[in-house]
Design a protein around this motif. Sequence first.
Motif, mmCIF file in Angstrom:
data_model
loop_
_atom_site.group_PDB
_atom_site.id
_atom_site.type_symbol
_atom_site.label_atom_id
_atom_site.label_comp_id
_atom_site.label_asym_id
_atom_site.label_seq_id
_atom_site.Cartn_x
_atom_site.Cartn_y
_atom_site.Cartn_z
ATOM 1 N N UNK A 290 -13.713 121.060 36.255
ATOM 2 C CA UNK A 290 -14.626 119.970 36.588
ATOM 3 C C UNK A 290 -14.228 118.653 35.924
ATOM 4 N N UNK A 291 -13.090 118.592 35.286
ATOM 5 C CA UNK A 291 -12.524 117.366 34.693
ATOM 6 C C UNK A 291 -13.182 116.969 33.367
ATOM 7 N N UNK A 292 -12.354 116.329 32.536
ATOM 8 C CA UNK A 292 -12.836 115.778 31.265
ATOM 9 C C UNK A 292 -12.588 114.271 31.285
ATOM 10 N N UNK A 293 -13.226 113.575 30.352
ATOM 11 C CA UNK A 293 -13.082 112.122 30.289
ATOM 12 C C UNK A 293 -11.801 111.738 29.550
ATOM 13 N N UNK A 295 -11.025 108.909 28.355
ATOM 14 C CA UNK A 295 -11.243 107.976 27.242
ATOM 15 C C UNK A 295 -11.527 108.699 25.912
ATOM 16 N N UNK A 296 -11.899 109.965 25.978
ATOM 17 C CA UNK A 296 -12.205 110.692 24.741
ATOM 18 C C UNK A 296 -11.002 111.483 24.217
ATOM 19 N N UNK A 297 -9.848 111.336 24.879
ATOM 20 C CA UNK A 297 -8.674 112.099 24.433
ATOM 21 C C UNK A 297 -7.905 111.293 23.386
ATOM 22 N N UNK A 298 -8.285 111.460 22.156
ATOM 23 C CA UNK A 298 -7.537 110.879 21.046
ATOM 24 C C UNK A 298 -6.366 111.824 20.756
ATOM 25 N N UNK A 299 -5.491 111.421 19.851
ATOM 26 C CA UNK A 299 -4.368 112.305 19.516
ATOM 27 C C UNK A 299 -4.893 113.602 18.888
ATOM 28 N N UNK A 300 -5.923 113.484 18.074
ATOM 29 C CA UNK A 300 -6.474 114.694 17.442
ATOM 30 C C UNK A 300 -7.058 115.645 18.505
ATOM 31 N N UNK A 301 -7.805 115.067 19.453
ATOM 32 C CA UNK A 301 -8.374 115.904 20.517
ATOM 33 C C UNK A 301 -7.236 116.566 21.298
ATOM 34 N N UNK A 310 -5.476 125.032 26.253
ATOM 35 C CA UNK A 310 -6.101 124.510 27.482
ATOM 36 C C UNK A 310 -5.021 124.551 28.565
ATOM 37 N N UNK A 311 -5.180 125.502 29.499
ATOM 38 C CA UNK A 311 -4.114 125.756 30.466
ATOM 39 C C UNK A 311 -4.324 124.992 31.770
ATOM 40 N N UNK A 312 -5.575 124.772 32.149
ATOM 41 C CA UNK A 312 -5.862 123.970 33.346
ATOM 42 C C UNK A 312 -6.624 122.755 32.859
ATOM 43 N N UNK A 313 -5.939 121.637 32.833
ATOM 44 C CA UNK A 313 -6.550 120.420 32.306
ATOM 45 C C UNK A 313 -6.625 119.400 33.443
ATOM 46 N N UNK A 314 -7.839 118.961 33.728
ATOM 47 C CA UNK A 314 -8.017 117.935 34.772
ATOM 48 C C UNK A 314 -8.755 116.756 34.162
ATOM 49 N N UNK A 315 -8.254 115.548 34.443
ATOM 50 C CA UNK A 315 -8.923 114.341 33.978
ATOM 51 C C UNK A 315 -9.580 113.669 35.195
ATOM 52 N N UNK A 316 -10.818 113.203 35.024
ATOM 53 C CA UNK A 316 -11.509 112.531 36.128
ATOM 54 C C UNK A 316 -11.212 111.044 36.080
ATOM 55 N N UNK A 317 -10.577 110.521 37.120
ATOM 56 C CA UNK A 317 -10.117 109.126 37.047
ATOM 57 C C UNK A 317 -10.573 108.263 38.217
ATOM 58 N N UNK A 318 -10.671 108.799 39.416
ATOM 59 C CA UNK A 318 -11.052 108.078 40.633
ATOM 60 C C UNK A 318 -9.918 107.217 41.164
ATOM 61 N N UNK A 330 -16.679 105.256 33.524
ATOM 62 C CA UNK A 330 -16.215 106.104 32.443
ATOM 63 C C UNK A 330 -14.852 105.722 31.889
ATOM 64 N N UNK A 331 -14.168 104.788 32.534
ATOM 65 C CA UNK A 331 -12.797 104.524 32.141
ATOM 66 C C UNK A 331 -12.507 103.024 32.166
ATOM 67 N N UNK A 332 -11.993 102.502 31.062
ATOM 68 C CA UNK A 332 -11.609 101.094 31.039
ATOM 69 C C UNK A 332 -10.086 101.004 31.144
ATOM 70 N N UNK A 333 -9.585 99.787 31.413
ATOM 71 C CA UNK A 333 -8.149 99.594 31.576
ATOM 72 C C UNK A 333 -7.410 100.080 30.330
ATOM 73 N N UNK A 334 -6.320 100.786 30.543
ATOM 74 C CA UNK A 334 -5.481 101.219 29.414
ATOM 75 C C UNK A 334 -5.866 102.578 28.855
ATOM 76 N N UNK A 335 -7.067 103.044 29.161
ATOM 77 C CA UNK A 335 -7.511 104.313 28.540
ATOM 78 C C UNK A 335 -6.779 105.525 29.108
ATOM 79 N N UNK A 336 -6.471 105.486 30.405
ATOM 80 C CA UNK A 336 -5.740 106.622 30.977
ATOM 81 C C UNK A 336 -4.341 106.702 30.350
ATOM 82 N N UNK A 337 -3.693 105.555 30.272
ATOM 83 C CA UNK A 337 -2.344 105.500 29.704
ATOM 84 C C UNK A 337 -2.343 106.079 28.303
#
Length: 441
Positions: A290-293, A295-301, A310-318, A330-337
């Motif tokens: 069902x996707x994760x955000x 913007x919350x993926x820091x290096x520690x996360x 985590x074998x099936x990882x989906x990010x929700x981006x639109x 949910x997402x600002x410029x640069x956060x996906x990168x």
Amino acid sequence: MMPSPSNPSLLLINPWIYDFAAYDFFARPLGLLHLAGFLESCGFEITLLDCLGAPAVRSGAFGTGRFPKVILPTPPPLHGLPRRYGRYGISESEFRNRLARLPEPAAILVTSLMTYWYPGVAAAIAIARQYFPRTPVILGGIYATLCPDHARGQAGADIVIQGHGDKACLSYLADFTGIKVKPDDESGDFDVLPRPPLHLLPHLPFIPLLTSRGCPFQCDYCASRLLQPRFAARRPQAVVEELLHWQDSLGLMDVAFYDDALLYQADSHLLVILEELARRGRNFRFHTPNAVHARFITLEVARWLKRSRFATLRLGVETTSTGLARLDRKLAAGELEEALAHLKEAGFAKREIGVYLLEGLPEQDDRDLEASIRRVHALGATPVLAQYSPIPGTALWPTAVAASRYNLEADPIFHNPSIFPCWPEFSWERVTRLKRLAQGE
Ligand code: B12
Ligand code: SF4
């Protein structure tokens, strides 16, 4: 409606999917199971009839796979579409055989998921009524919550309940059975609710799990707020205990999260869960269909996600386009990168990172979607197209209604994303071109 006999047994039904396409991508009736756990704890005897509980006809990874399909006539409002409609799940004769062997229940409780799957709900209810004509039927779930008037008129249930429905259910059951039950805890607190009885499912290769309800964001196309107005997370320790319980009792290792906002406040939630599992030396493998955000993926996360498998990882981006007015919050410029850079540094490969891009939005320009697909490839992740389903009550609904070639307000069957209701016409050429681009061809 006749009152039922005093037998407090309940029949719970997860209906078939009626659609043009459906794939078992970690799909289990978790809502119905939560309700089953609650009603069991109130003293009712539960029988679960899972119309989707058929072994996959072609197995995919981690217990996913193709549901068996029987071709059916396309419903009249969708005549002319070059796609084959059908029923997914167990055969009708198996459903009938199971019903024929059951004693008369005090009530039948039916769940529902996608709004446009209501024909499967109505079919299951109509057949169940042939076997138990005197038994009241209660319908709940996502379709019942999002389209209550339609459900009342078309699904064939006696009662339609919106939302969680556990207390409302008890009060109706008291009317039908004369049995008045007061739950031990009336707070509705997520953590004191009994565990969903997963062992009732006929075919269970993974643990479907909800560690939180709702989402702190409010994207224009999404129904999360309508289904769960406030975000609420469970205690990490309760989640850990549930996982260990299912691993010990059912021997399962794979876990599919159904959360809308799994990584929200990860420091005090998901990371605590993962650390505790690691401390106890327990091995799981996790999936986020069902996707994760992002913007919350820091290096520690990212490192914890890798370490915890985590074998099936989906990010929700639109969309990755910054030129368009964005529909999601949910997402600002640069956060996906940034998120993708962290995931790569943590050791995730391109094929392991799926990025959902929405396809079929009203007024969407293909050039924008194509640019998003290319951008995701260039960033070293895998674009995964998710077709847009218009949902009543969302901010985007009026735009969808105006853009659609169908009368969306007249029938939820038109919410079906695989007919691309907001395109001017259905086009295989367009679908295939975008799909190939996403597949990197
Ligand atoms: C997990 C999830 C999935 C999973 C599978 C879920 C499953 N169970 O099979 C996956 C990732 C596969 C998935 C896929 C899709 N999904 Co989805 N999914 C969800 C999600 C996040 C949670 C659903 C869930 O299981 N919740 C957990 C349980 C505990 O809650 P629940 O089912 O609502 O049950 C509670 C109540 O409803 C009630 N209840 C339930 N049954 C009953 C019965 C009775 C009698 C009573 C009284 C009460 C009751 O009690 C329960 C406990 O509180 C919802 C959004 C959301 N926040 O709900 C979207 C959602 C349902 N999905 C949606 C969409 C659009 C899709 C996709 C089309 C996306 C895409 N384009 O690919 C696909 C379609 C899948 C397919 N074709 O096979 C939309 C719905 C669209 C619609 N028109 O209905 C939603 C609402 C998200 C959104 N965008 O707004 N999804
Ligand atoms: S972030 Fe995801 S779950 Fe939350 S509102 Fe947006 S699309 Fe829905």
